[in-house]
Structures are given as C-alpha cells and as structure tokens.
Design a protein around this motif. Structure first.
Motif, mmCIF file in Angstrom:
data_model
loop_
_atom_site.group_PDB
_atom_site.id
_atom_site.type_symbol
_atom_site.label_atom_id
_atom_site.label_comp_id
_atom_site.label_asym_id
_atom_site.label_seq_id
_atom_site.Cartn_x
_atom_site.Cartn_y
_atom_site.Cartn_z
ATOM 1 N N VAL A 123 0.842 -1.206 0.000
ATOM 2 C CA VAL A 123 0.000 0.000 0.000
ATOM 3 C C VAL A 123 0.876 1.255 0.000
ATOM 4 N N ARG A 127 1.160 4.081 -3.017
ATOM 5 C CA ARG A 127 0.888 5.502 -2.777
ATOM 6 C C ARG A 127 2.083 6.385 -3.077
ATOM 7 N N SER A 128 3.280 5.847 -2.940
ATOM 8 C CA SER A 128 4.468 6.689 -3.087
ATOM 9 C C SER A 128 5.145 6.587 -4.455
#
Length: 131
Positions: A123, A127-128
């Motif tokens: 996750v 997201r990054s």
C-alpha cells in the motif's frame, strides 16, 4: 516485500515439511502448534493448508521481486491484490485457531504477520510510486 514473502515462504515450507514427515512443528516454550497441526482444519480436501501457503508465497515473492527489480507497476498491483486475499485467508485461519481449535500456532501467527506487513508495504509503495 520480497523479503517478507520469502520469510513467509520459509515458514510455510517448514510447516509443510513437518506435515509431510508426520511430526508436529516445534513450538519451543509456546504450546499449541501440535494442536493446530493435528486439527481437522490443517487440511482442505486432503491437501495440507501449508501447501497453499507455499504456493501463495512463491507467487507473492515472484511478483514482489518483479516489481522490485523491474519497477513493473502491474506486479505491485498483483502484490496488493494477493495481500488482500492473503489477509482474508489468515484472518479466517486465525479465527479458527482462537475460537474453534482454541490453540495458537506461533508459526501460523508469524506467517500471518508477514502477509499483513507485506500488504501494508505494498500500500505504501503504491501511494508513493509514480503511476
């Protein structure tokens, strides 16, 4: 993620080896592995649950390695999806340990932790990393 998947693979492989040779997994001072391993829930249609864990971990480790080495975002999506599937499976198995079998296997808990932490890492990576 790759290291967590490989750690999960090592745990599942140990549990499968113990099952195949007919011995209870060594739990050390913590008791319960023998009860869980001898329960009717240790197999599904005659197939050891640990074999499913080994197969799952091989696919998970391969996908994580592809993402790590090649940066292929599709592999990261696969790790994420497998993580959701794995969390569902280990949640159900943990429920069985706690409320049906009434024994805890430290190896099973360790495997579950690798799945959950691996999913969290996926996750964060999703997201990054750029789309």
């Amino acid at each position: 993620m790759t290291l967590l998947a490989l750690a999960g693979l090592a745990v599942a492989s140990y549990l499968l080896a113990a099952r195949v040779i007919g011995e209870a997994p060594a739990c050390g001072p913590v008791k319960g592995c023998d009860t869980v391993a001898a329960s009717e829930y240790a197999t599904v249609l005659g197939v050891p649950v640990a074999l499913f864990g080994v197969a799952f971990s091989v696919v998970l480790a391969a996908a994580a390695a592809v993402w790590w080495r090649r940066g292929d975002r599709r592999a990261l999506y696969l790790v994420y999806a497998l993580g959701i599937l794995g969390i569902g499976a280990v949640a159900y198995l943990t429920y069985l340990e706690l409320f049906v079998i009434e024994a805890i296997c430290i190896w099973c808990v360790t495997y579950a932790v690798t799945i959950v932490i691996g999913w969290v890492v996926a996750v964060v990576a999703l997201r990054s990393s750029p789309a």
